[in-house]
Design a protein around this motif. Structure first.
Motif, PDB file in Angstrom:
ATOM      1  N   VAL A 295      -1.336  -8.745  -6.222  1.00  0.00           N
ATOM      2  CA  VAL A 295      -0.443  -7.669  -5.798  1.00  0.00           C
ATOM      3  C   VAL A 295       0.400  -7.259  -7.002  1.00  0.00           C
ATOM      4  CG1 VAL A 295       1.458  -6.972  -4.291  1.00  0.00           C
ATOM      5  CG2 VAL A 295      -0.336  -8.487  -3.417  1.00  0.00           C
ATOM      6  N   ILE A 296       0.292  -6.012  -7.396  1.00  0.00           N
ATOM      7  CA  ILE A 296       1.115  -5.464  -8.480  1.00  0.00           C
ATOM      8  C   ILE A 296       2.174  -4.570  -7.866  1.00  0.00           C
ATOM      9  CG2 ILE A 296       1.172  -3.979 -10.513  1.00  0.00           C
ATOM     10  CD1 ILE A 296      -1.649  -4.879 -11.176  1.00  0.00           C
ATOM     11  N   ILE A 297       3.436  -4.893  -8.115  1.00  0.00           N
ATOM     12  CA  ILE A 297       4.548  -4.066  -7.650  1.00  0.00           C
ATOM     13  C   ILE A 297       5.082  -3.307  -8.853  1.00  0.00           C
ATOM     14  CG2 ILE A 297       6.846  -4.061  -6.619  1.00  0.00           C
ATOM     15  CD1 ILE A 297       6.053  -6.676  -5.187  1.00  0.00           C
ATOM     16  N   GLU A 383      -6.613  -1.426  -2.845  1.00  0.00           N
ATOM     17  CA  GLU A 383      -5.832  -0.373  -2.205  1.00  0.00           C
ATOM     18  C   GLU A 383      -4.605  -0.006  -3.034  1.00  0.00           C
ATOM     19  OE1 GLU A 383      -4.026  -1.407   1.542  1.00  0.00           O
ATOM     20  OE2 GLU A 383      -3.214  -3.285   0.756  1.00  0.00           O
ATOM     21  N   PHE A 384      -4.109   1.197  -2.775  1.00  0.00           N
ATOM     22  CA  PHE A 384      -2.878   1.708  -3.377  1.00  0.00           C
ATOM     23  C   PHE A 384      -1.908   2.004  -2.248  1.00  0.00           C
ATOM     24  CE2 PHE A 384      -0.645   5.724  -4.914  1.00  0.00           C
ATOM     25  CZ  PHE A 384       0.301   5.046  -5.657  1.00  0.00           C
ATOM     26  N   VAL A 408      -2.677   4.203   0.994  1.00  0.00           N
ATOM     27  CA  VAL A 408      -1.651   4.292   2.032  1.00  0.00           C
ATOM     28  C   VAL A 408      -0.512   5.116   1.466  1.00  0.00           C
ATOM     29  CG1 VAL A 408      -0.007   3.000   3.438  1.00  0.00           C
ATOM     30  CG2 VAL A 408      -2.277   2.035   2.977  1.00  0.00           C
ATOM     31  N   ASP A 409      -0.144   6.220   2.139  1.00  0.00           N
ATOM     32  CA  ASP A 409       0.975   7.013   1.637  1.00  0.00           C
ATOM     33  C   ASP A 409       1.836   7.487   2.795  1.00  0.00           C
ATOM     34  OD1 ASP A 409      -0.485   9.127   2.666  1.00  0.00           O
ATOM     35  OD2 ASP A 409      -0.589  10.252   0.795  1.00  0.00           O
ATOM     36  N   GLU A 410       2.667   8.488   2.560  1.00  0.00           N
ATOM     37  CA  GLU A 410       3.740   8.900   3.473  1.00  0.00           C
ATOM     38  C   GLU A 410       3.266   9.123   4.912  1.00  0.00           C
ATOM     39  OE1 GLU A 410       6.324  12.904   3.749  1.00  0.00           O
ATOM     40  OE2 GLU A 410       6.448  11.870   1.813  1.00  0.00           O
ATOM     41  N   LYS A 411       2.118   9.701   5.070  1.00  0.00           N
ATOM     42  CA  LYS A 411       1.623  10.035   6.419  1.00  0.00           C
ATOM     43  C   LYS A 411       1.302   8.802   7.255  1.00  0.00           C
ATOM     44  CE  LYS A 411      -3.264  10.390   5.181  1.00  0.00           C
ATOM     45  NZ  LYS A 411      -3.056   9.653   3.910  1.00  0.00           N
ATOM     46  N   ASP A 412       1.196   7.635   6.611  1.00  0.00           N
ATOM     47  CA  ASP A 412       0.794   6.418   7.303  1.00  0.00           C
ATOM     48  C   ASP A 412       1.968   5.585   7.814  1.00  0.00           C
ATOM     49  OD1 ASP A 412      -2.087   6.708   6.830  1.00  0.00           O
ATOM     50  OD2 ASP A 412      -1.555   6.414   4.726  1.00  0.00           O
ATOM     51  N   LEU A 450      -2.017  -2.389  -5.156  1.00  0.00           N
ATOM     52  CA  LEU A 450      -1.065  -1.793  -6.096  1.00  0.00           C
ATOM     53  C   LEU A 450       0.023  -1.114  -5.276  1.00  0.00           C
ATOM     54  CD1 LEU A 450      -0.135  -0.781  -8.916  1.00  0.00           C
ATOM     55  CD2 LEU A 450      -1.654   1.191  -8.570  1.00  0.00           C
ATOM     56  N   VAL A 451       1.270  -1.548  -5.453  1.00  0.00           N
ATOM     57  CA  VAL A 451       2.401  -1.048  -4.672  1.00  0.00           C
ATOM     58  C   VAL A 451       3.348  -0.323  -5.628  1.00  0.00           C
ATOM     59  CG1 VAL A 451       4.271  -1.673  -3.104  1.00  0.00           C
ATOM     60  CG2 VAL A 451       2.171  -3.053  -3.164  1.00  0.00           C
TER      61      VAL A 451
END
Length: 662
Positions: A295-297, A383-384, A408-412, A450-451
């Motif tokens: 996991v990369i933050i 995933e991003f 995964v973005d704002e709409k999710d 990737l976060v």
């Protein structure tokens, strides 16, 4: 006065409106430059460049006015004669009105842009125009005064200039004579020369006006319209932009890569060929029965200036606690000043160039190496996770096309805690991340997530009641960082109590500092960023070597227990002996810094390399003339290593040679 002015000016015939433009805009642009210079007087005085700024500034203004004038001058033979006079009168009126309005508007918005980005409007100005959904709320919430000033200047300029040009629009008949037509070739030649502005092989460009070591002061010489126009021009020539520093063949550049590896005692073999020259065989320093998850933050704008133990303000208490639990980087440096540059380095291991990040360039939108490319070959889900709209800066396209399984973005996000200009809050982001990681762990499939955070971005919006404010109004960078740190701390409290913790390695790292500026050729102190690797069985360690963001992905795969063949140029820090000086690379506008330990070489377009050392106590780059001694040889070798590392990425991109073997 106006009628007398135009009666006099009309003797110039069809040149009159263009001459009126010169007579009005040259003083206005000079006044704007004088105002900006007075505003930044401390930095200007430090360079001693007052006179050069004003005199060379007039030269730049003539370049811009020449660019504006050349099209109507070339059209004049078709339309300025008597049969087309009405058309010419209207066209030239509109052209000059639009030109003057644009020039004034760009100068009006310049102070706000300098205050935020420490430079005149440039390529960043153009890039942000592509994302109105994100930028308009940001401007309204964080730069409202600047918006009203710019719009007010636009409206006032239109009204005043329309009055200024009205006598021309009312001209009943041409005042043009044969002398005016005979002079046209000479006028076109003079205007064309004013655009070129030099008899050198290459025409004038912003690098020609880089006369001080302070990049912001150098931009004062320009005018904002030409700065943006040249940025647009450069966007069409990105692939070759590294050649501004010098030339090397691919073979010569690879020789410098090998020389650098020898200097760094890097024993990993290069096994590539002419088509994949950087292909490296890397054996993991930690052998595992089952490789770890990753996991990369990527923390938005978290420079060392916000980390007390790195010399910054005390607004990251959670990070300061966590650093004792993993690998803590004391001398880690970002490769650039934009988020996509940080993504480029951390996710692809690709070194920086003066071109745009590969996240946005066309030839890297498919079959370009990313950590996802490598880990998918090992059976990982990739995933991003982002809180805003992933289309920003072309992230979604780049990731999906280069082996990220999902975005995964704002709409999710359902019923987020807080929604700001740049999307949901970091709390929402980390809650979603925790949810995703639990789901991945339950599936049994190894994963790479990737976060990318966003709360620490102007206009610095975040929910109430989470933190005690740090000595400033709420909507400021220090408090946004403190909130982002709080949200991250809450996530790690959850993660440590979760089943995925023991099987996962985490990287927390900044993409770049928040405002990269200063009077050095490259403000190295603002490239200094925090970095922390923790989780699983990672033991506490402090790394003092100078390191770059491009060293992180290569180090991570080794700690995960993955043997790999990859094209990345970064070091495996887990296999290095302690005490090495290390190296880092930093792209700042058109300057490129290469640092080995505290020694620095700065490559500049059209100028000799500059040498010096970085004083970490004073956080200053101290440059000095190149000495005539054995150090000269060492510095020249260092300069070649730097040139090889900035030229090779451009070659790899152009030839599409940065990917896994087929």
């Amino acid at each position: 006065m106006s009628s007398f002015f135009w009666r006099t000016l009309n003797r110039a015939g069809f040149y009159a409106p263009l001459l009126a433009m010169y007579l009005l805009t040259l003083p206005l642009l000079t006044l704007s430059r004088v105002g900006l210079t007075l505003w930044q007087s401390d930095r200007v005085l430090a360079t001693g460049a007052w006179a050069d700024i004003l005199l060379q500034g007039v030269r730049v203004d003539l370049i811009m006015l020449g660019l504006i004038s050349i099209i109507p001058l070339l059209l004049a033979p078709l339309f300025a004669a008597r049969p087309g006079w009405v058309w010419w009168r209207r066209f030239s009126h509109f052209w000059v009105l639009a030109a003057i309005t644009l020039l004034v508007f760009m100068e009006a918005i310049t102070p706000g842009f300098i205050a935020e980005y420490d430079t005149r409007p440039n390529r960043l100005f153009i890039e942000y125009l592509q994302y109105p959904h994100e930028v308009i709320p940001m401007l309204w919430n964080g730069f409202r005064v600047h918006v009203f000033v710019g719009l007010g200047a636009l409206a006032l300029t239109l009204w005043l200039v329309m009055g200024y040009l009205r006598p021309w629009l009312q001209q009943a008949r041409p005042a043009t004579t044969g002398k005016h037509w005979l002079a046209l070739p000479l006028v076109v030649l003079l205007v064309a020369f004013s655009v070129r502005s030099t008899t050198d092989h290459r025409p004038a460009n912003p690098a020609m006006f880089a006369i001080t070591t302070d990049s912001m002061v150098n931009t004062l010489i320009l005018n904002s319209s030409w700065s943006v126009a040249h940025a647009i021009y450069n966007l069409r020539h990105e692939n070759k932009s590294s050649e501004i520093y010098g030339e090397m063949t691919q073979t010569q550049a690879m020789d410098q890569i090998r020389a650098s590896r020898s200097y760094l005692r890097d024993q990993r073999p290069l096994i590539g060929d002419a088509n994949l020259p950087t292909l490296t065989q890397q054996t993991a320093s930690v052998q595992r029965d089952k490789p770890l998850n990753l996991v990369i933050i990527l923390q938005e704008s978290l420079g060392a200036t916000f980390v007390e133990s790195l010399g910054g303000v005390p607004v990251t208490p959670e990070l300061e606690k966590l650093k004792a639990e993993g690998w803590w980087f004391e001398n880690l440096y970002a490769t650039g000043t934009r988020s996509v540059r940080g993504i480029e380095a951390v996710v692809t291991g690709f070194p920086p160039t003066p071109a745009q990040s590969v996240v946005k360039l066309s030839k890297s939108q498919d079959n370009f190496f990313t950590l996802a490319s490598l880990l998918k070959t090992k059976g990982y889900l990739t995933e991003f996770i982002y809180g805003g709209e992933a289309h920003f800066d072309n992230m979604r396209t780049f990731f999906i096309n280069n082996d990220f399984d999902q975005v995964v973005d704002e709409k999710d996000y359902v019923n987020p805690v807080f929604m700001g200009s740049w999307g949901v809050s970091d709390e929402d982001l980390f809650n979603k991340t925790h949810e995703q990681l639990l789901k991945h762990h339950d599936s049994g499939q190894p994963f790479f997530s990737l976060v990318f955070t966003s709360s620490n971005h102007s206009p610095f919006e975040f929910p109430d009641g989470r933190i005690s404010l740090y000595e400033q109004p709420k909507a400021t960078d220090n408090n946004a960082v403190k909130y982002a740190d709080y949200a991250m701390g809450q996530f790690f409290k959850q993660a440590k109590d979760s089943p995925y913790w023991k099987d996962t390695v985490f990287l927390v790292v900044a993409d770049h500092d928040i405002r990269v500026r200063g009077d050095d050729l490259v403000p190295i102190k603002h490239f200094h960023i925090p970095g922390l690797i923790l989780g699983a069985d990672i033991q506490p360690r402090v790394l003092k070597t100078v390191a770059s963001q491009i060293d992180l992905p290569t180090t991570l795969i080794s700690l995960m227990g993955i043997d790999a063949v990859h094209p990345m140029l970064g070091r495996d820090l887990s296999s290095e002996p302690d005490g090495l000086p290390g190296r880092a690379m930093m792209q700042y506008e058109q300057n490129y810094a290469w640092m080995e330990g505290d020694k620095v070489v700065v490559l500049r377009p059209g100028k000799p390399a500059s040498y010096g050392h970085y004083d970490r106590d004073r956080k200053t780059l101290l440059t000095a003339p190149m000495p005539d001694s054995s150090r000269n040889i060492q510095q020249m070798a260092m300069s070649k290593r730097a040139l090889g590392h900035v030229l090779l990425p451009s070659i790899l991109y152009r030839e599409q040679d940065y990917h896994l073997p087929m």
